[in-house]
Scaffold this motif. Structure first.
Motif, PDB file in Angstrom:
ATOM      1  N   ARG A 214       9.414 -16.782 -19.937  1.00 46.32           N
ATOM      2  CA  ARG A 214      10.638 -16.226 -19.361  1.00 46.32           C
ATOM      3  C   ARG A 214      10.293 -15.274 -18.216  1.00 46.32           C
ATOM      4  O   ARG A 214       9.286 -14.572 -18.269  1.00 46.32           O
ATOM      5  N   ALA A 215      11.142 -15.257 -17.209  1.00 47.08           N
ATOM      6  CA  ALA A 215      10.946 -14.361 -16.070  1.00 47.08           C
ATOM      7  C   ALA A 215      12.068 -13.334 -16.027  1.00 47.08           C
ATOM      8  O   ALA A 215      13.238 -13.673 -16.214  1.00 47.08           O
TER       9      ALA A 215
ATOM     10  N   ARG B 195      13.174 -12.356  -3.447  1.00 47.14           N
ATOM     11  CA  ARG B 195      12.686 -13.670  -3.015  1.00 47.14           C
ATOM     12  C   ARG B 195      12.205 -14.489  -4.211  1.00 47.14           C
ATOM     13  O   ARG B 195      12.458 -15.691  -4.300  1.00 47.14           O
ATOM     14  N   ALA B 196      11.501 -13.853  -5.135  1.00 42.07           N
ATOM     15  CA  ALA B 196      11.009 -14.569  -6.312  1.00 42.07           C
ATOM     16  C   ALA B 196      12.153 -15.067  -7.169  1.00 42.07           C
ATOM     17  O   ALA B 196      12.129 -16.199  -7.686  1.00 42.07           O
ATOM     18  N   GLN B 197      13.189 -14.236  -7.334  1.00 43.21           N
ATOM     19  CA  GLN B 197      14.336 -14.634  -8.140  1.00 43.21           C
ATOM     20  C   GLN B 197      15.071 -15.813  -7.513  1.00 43.21           C
ATOM     21  O   GLN B 197      15.627 -16.662  -8.217  1.00 43.21           O
ATOM     22  N   ALA B 198      15.079 -15.875  -6.172  1.00 41.27           N
ATOM     23  CA  ALA B 198      15.714 -16.986  -5.469  1.00 41.27           C
ATOM     24  C   ALA B 198      14.783 -18.179  -5.332  1.00 41.27           C
ATOM     25  O   ALA B 198      15.095 -19.126  -4.603  1.00 41.27           O
ATOM     26  N   GLN B 199      13.634 -18.122  -6.038  1.00 35.00           N
ATOM     27  CA  GLN B 199      12.637 -19.191  -6.025  1.00 35.00           C
ATOM     28  C   GLN B 199      12.090 -19.442  -4.629  1.00 35.00           C
ATOM     29  O   GLN B 199      11.768 -20.566  -4.254  1.00 35.00           O
ATOM     30  N   GLU B 200      11.994 -18.377  -3.828  1.00 29.67           N
ATOM     31  CA  GLU B 200      11.338 -18.442  -2.538  1.00 29.67           C
ATOM     32  C   GLU B 200       9.912 -17.928  -2.682  1.00 29.67           C
ATOM     33  O   GLU B 200       9.557 -17.310  -3.684  1.00 29.67           O
ATOM     34  N   ASP B 201       9.097 -18.152  -1.691  1.00 37.01           N
ATOM     35  CA  ASP B 201       7.697 -17.754  -1.734  1.00 37.01           C
ATOM     36  C   ASP B 201       7.598 -16.230  -1.694  1.00 37.01           C
ATOM     37  O   ASP B 201       7.977 -15.609  -0.703  1.00 37.01           O
TER      38      ASP B 201
ATOM     39  N   TYR C 227      13.298 -10.460 -13.367  1.00 38.69           N
ATOM     40  CA  TYR C 227      13.072  -9.862 -12.056  1.00 38.69           C
ATOM     41  C   TYR C 227      13.888  -8.587 -11.846  1.00 38.69           C
ATOM     42  O   TYR C 227      14.119  -8.160 -10.723  1.00 38.69           O
TER      43      TYR C 227
END
Length: 921
Positions: A661-662, A770-776, A664
């Protein structure tokens, strides 16, 4: 306003010091500190480092030979000196201001130099020639002129005195700051906001919660404003990008008073004014299709200002006073309509309004502010003073969603007080020390009702809207926002200054802060099944409520300012200390012990004390009599905004974080290091003529250890984010300044800045977003949000003293970055901040004319802000079009298209009258 407001902060500070834990060396000081807290309001502050400057020069005879023993006196400052065998003199510890300097020697004609301007921490150069006077002759009166370029400065600093401030279309300290080269909307030379040290009379007034100033200072209180936008001396700490020192007015030896009344409002073309009811209505200013509906809207009573000041000798012997008060009434230009009241209900999708339809300002502010200051000189060589500066502001921020139910939006209240005692003791003609003890109190509340259990919360319920009615405007309910932030900080500062040689000055000092910082939700109102609500103060760790932290920070410095032949060198070193006084888990792979044994367990440990060493060096070398090269280098450290670093720092919230699980939701980190900037600056300055000065400066900033986000993995492969020192950036640029002093009626200044500011992220939480939006989420180098490549400020003043004055400020700015979306048919965004907003120009104007009001000199004035009614200036743009006026997808953006808050504030006109009087009138 509660009449105990000025006393309450001292009581709270005394209580906080008594209850302070884990303070180590602070414990022996608690009793003395509490005693001082109780005595301070009874004492009477002074000129200290940061408020005083020097006058230095050389006196020659008519044959250009040095004159020894000349008496150089500054009567208004009650100080003076005698020239040495080389005819040179130095007079230190002179408060900022404008003075008359008298030079006399038996057998020579006396000279009076009028209008000598002294700036804090700087030297006013005064050279004079005395002629033989065999007979008694009248004193020669000469008008002194401030040099158009100060060749001795080793960095970029703007100094704006009271007379200049009076003539400009500015109202507050921040207006003056934003005029200076290298400053873009509070960002100094490309740095993040919060990287500036704000001082009042040489002592910090920064709020450690967000590193902003605790006070709003009206122009009527300012004697001088110094803005250092480049490198700065070791005396200044807890700053990476710049320093703003506001030197306040002092009491006068003779009774004087001044006052101002002003009335104004907004005048602009619109589509009907305020919030327009009806699905086809558009926002004020140009409408969603770009049409200009030429209807003028005028709100002449929206802005009112009343200010009164008095100073002079008090009934106490050898004591002067200054008192000033101001009331400011401001209604913003956007209005809502009370169509609904918060208790209205949506029944079966049908709206039943019961409001009176009255037009009310969506945003407003009511502000009381002022100063009280006593200065005592009863003892020879000793000056003691007490001052208190306060703000009390109540208002409401503009929120377009509440345009039909304005009574449901939350309100904001701010109370801030800076008060304390300062002492300056002159040990000899060239040596003195200053001691300052201040309290900075700041209390901010954002909520609708004070009482968490107020029945009106339940009567109204949560905010509700209908997407098909007025584009989703809220039509019932009240805001459940309940946030509070209070910082109560004791600041102690000591500085020692010695002009141990004619061309060498040594300065050393130390300062320490004991802040008590409280912030968070002041209670929670959460919906429960059945339409009921639950009210509670806190439920840690998920709902911690308002939390208290007691960090400590301090610094010490040594600095030398010297001249060797023509070379001017300012060198020093500063040591910064930060003690977090907080704990955090020892094992970040199992921070909340969510995994039982045999997995390694975590314990709580004290965050470590951080120590930083910051060397500083500045060099100025005159290449001709009227030109000089200068170079500066330094390391600059500053703790990030502690409210951000300490927020959500209870790692127990991860106790249920499971494998794979993530989470953020960014966790805080009290164990952060100070952020660091290494700055280099090289420049050239020249007095092209006695009335025209040029300064060109290039700079580079290497920014490291910025507060950012790291992504961590637990033993069971769960992922979470926390703050730490991982972000970085750099800024390169140059500034060009031209200063044309008044020759005849006209004077002007031009400041141009080109800069490239880029880095990993513009905001500490950006990586997690950015990580939550599945961006780099990996580091990259992109322009900062405030990367304004070109900035031009032009100030023109047309003046005839004691008759009239007209001034204008023209600002031209290129567009700041934004992230465009891919064209229709695709999804996602292009590279972050790869687009540019439109450029903009704004013009402000001030005109005044001296008039007579009986025995009182008076000035009638007119101020116009945004004279051309510019509709856009580096604000919102649609990501699909890069324009604030239209969207590629108007159906999706229809709500925003009718929202006028995306535009720049319209033309504002103010008319007023200033009066002054006193014994000299």
């Amino acid at each position: 306003m509660n009449h105990h407001a000025a006393v309450l902060p001292w009581c709270e500070l005394a209580r906080d010091l008594v209850t302070m834990r884990n303070c180590g060396f602070v414990q022996p000081l608690r009793t003395a500190a509490v005693g001082l807290c109780l005595l301070l309001p009874l004492l009477c502050s002074t000129a200290l480092a940061g408020t005083t400057g020097r006058i230095a020069g050389r006196v020659l005879d008519s044959k250009h030979q040095p004159l020894a023993g000349v008496n150089v006196a500054v009567p208004a400052a009650r100080t003076g000196a005698a020239t040495d065998v080389d005819g040179r003199f130095v007079i230190g510890n002179i408060p900022s201001g404008t003075y008359d300097v008298k030079l006399s020697l038996l057998g020579y004609q006396a000279v009076s130099m009028q209008g000598v301007v002294v700036s804090a921490d700087n030297t006013a150069r005064l050279d004079a020639t005395l002629d033989l006077a065999p007979l008694n002759m009248k004193e020669i009166v000469v008008s002194a002129r401030r040099p158009v370029v100060d060749l001795s400065r080793t960095s970029t600093m703007a100094s704006v005195d009271r007379a200049q401030i009076k003539n400009l279309p500015v109202q507050e300290l921040q207006d003056v700051v934003n005029l200076q080269a290298g400053v873009v909307d509070g960002h100094f030379r490309g740095g993040r906001k919060g990287e500036v040290q704000f001082q009042v009379d040489g002592v910090t007034v920064n709020n450690v919660y967000d590193n902003t100033a605790t006070l709003k200072l009206d122009r009527s209180l300012l004697e001088e404003v110094q803005v250092i936008s480049g490198t700065f001396d070791a005396e200044y700490g807890q700053a990476m990008s710049g320093v703003v020192n506001a030197v306040l007015r002092r009491g006068s030896e003779k009774f004087r008073w001044d006052g101002e009344v002003m009335n104004g409002g907004f005048l602009y073309t619109n589509g009907g004014g305020g919030a327009i009811v009806g699905s086809n209505a558009t926002a004020t200013r140009p409408n969603s299709l770009g049409r200009r509906l030429q209807t003028f809207d005028l709100h002449p009573e929206a802005i009112r200002n009343f200010q009164l000041s008095g100073s002079g000798p008090s009934p106490l012997a050898h004591t002067t006073y200054l008192v000033s008060g101001r009331y400011y009434h401001f209604d913003d230009w956007i209005s809502g309509r009370r169509i609904f009241v918060p208790t209205d209900r949506l029944k079966s999708g049908v709206i039943h309004p019961s409001g009176n339809g009255e037009s009310v300002p969506l945003g407003y502010s009511r502000e009381w502010s002022g100063i009280a200051k006593l200065t005592n000189r009863s003892f020879k060589r000793l000056e003691v003073s007490y001052q208190a500066v306060f703000n009390h502001i109540e208002g409401r921020k503009i929120d377009w969603a509440w345009r039909l139910t304005p009574d449901g939006a939350s309100k904001q209240r701010t109370v801030s007080v800076t008060q304390g005692v300062d002492l300056t003791h002159t040990l000899g003609p060239k040596t003195y020390y200053s001691l300052s003890l201040r309290q900075n109190y700041f209390d901010y509340r954002d909520r609708l009702y004070d009482d968490l259990f107020d029945p009106r919360y339940d009567a109204a319920g949560q905010p509700q809207s209908n997407a098909n009615y007025e584009n989703g405007a809220i039509v019932t309910g009240v805001s459940s926002t309940r946030f509070g932030q209070r910082t109560n900080s004791l600041v102690a500062k000591l500085s020692y200054v010695s002009q141990y040689r004619r061309d060498q000055q040594f300065k050393a000092g130390a300062e320490y802060q004991w802040p008590v910082m409280r912030f968070g939700a002041t209670g929670y109102i959460q919906a429960r099944p059945g339409g009921l609500f639950e009210h509670f103060e806190s439920k840690p760790p998920t709902s911690p409520g308002s939390t208290v932290f007691k960090p400590q920070m301090g610094g010490a410095f040594v600095q030398n300012d010297g001249e060797w032949n023509d070379l001017r060198i300012r060198s020093g070193v500063r040591v910064e200390v930060f003690r977090p006084n907080a704990t955090l888990p020892t094992n970040l792979k199992n921070p909340a012990n969510a995994l039982p044994l045999p997995a390694p367990q975590s314990e709580q440990r004290e965050a470590t004390t951080k120590i930083s060493v910051a060397p500083r060096l500045g060099v100025s070398y005159p290449v001709t009599r009227d030109a000089a090269l200068f170079f500066a280098y330094g390391h600059f450290y500053q703790m990030p905004a502690l409210g951000t670093a300490y927020n959500n720092a209870d790692y127990r919230i991860l106790s249920k974080l499971s494998a794979g699980r993530a989470d953020y939701q960014v966790l805080g980190n009290p164990d952060i290091r100070p952020e660091r900037t290494v700055q280099y600056q090289f420049g050239y300055k020249q007095a092209i003529t006695p009335d025209l000065g040029l300064e060109v400066s290039t700079f580079y900033k290497d920014i490291r250890d910025l507060l950012g986000v790291e992504i961590l993995t637990t033993y069971n492969d769960a992922v979470y984010a926390r703050l730490t020192n991982v972000d970085f950036g750099n800024v390169v640029g140059f500034t060009l300044s031209l200063d044309q002093r008044g020759k005849g009626l006209l004077s002007s200044t031009i400041d141009y800045t080109w800069q490239l500011a880029q880095g990993n992220s513009s905001d500490p939480n950006e990586t997690a977003t950015r990580a939550q939006a599945q961006e780099d989420p990996r580091p990259r180098q992109v322009p900062f949000n405030w990367d304004q490549r070109h900035t031009l400020n032009i100030t023109e003043v047309l003046s005839r003293p004691d008759h009239f004055n007209v001034s204008t400020i023209i600002r031209l700015a290129s567009g700041q970055p934004y992230t465009p979306t891919v064209s229709s048919g695709f999804t996602g965004q292009l590279e972050s901040n790869s687009g540019r907003r439109p450029a903009a120009i704004t013009v402000d104007l001030r005109g005044e004319k001296q008039v007579s009001m009986g025995h009182w000199p008076a000035t009638a004035f007119l101020r116009v802000f945004n004279l051309a009614d510019t509709r856009y200036s580096n604000g919102f743009v649609f990501q699909s079009s890069g324009s604030p006026y239209y969207s590629i997808d108007p159906a999706t953006d229809r709500g925003v298209l009718t929202d006028p808050t995306r535009y720049f504030s319209p033309r504002r006109i103010e008319l007023g009258l200033s009066l002054r009087g006193g014994e000299e009138q």
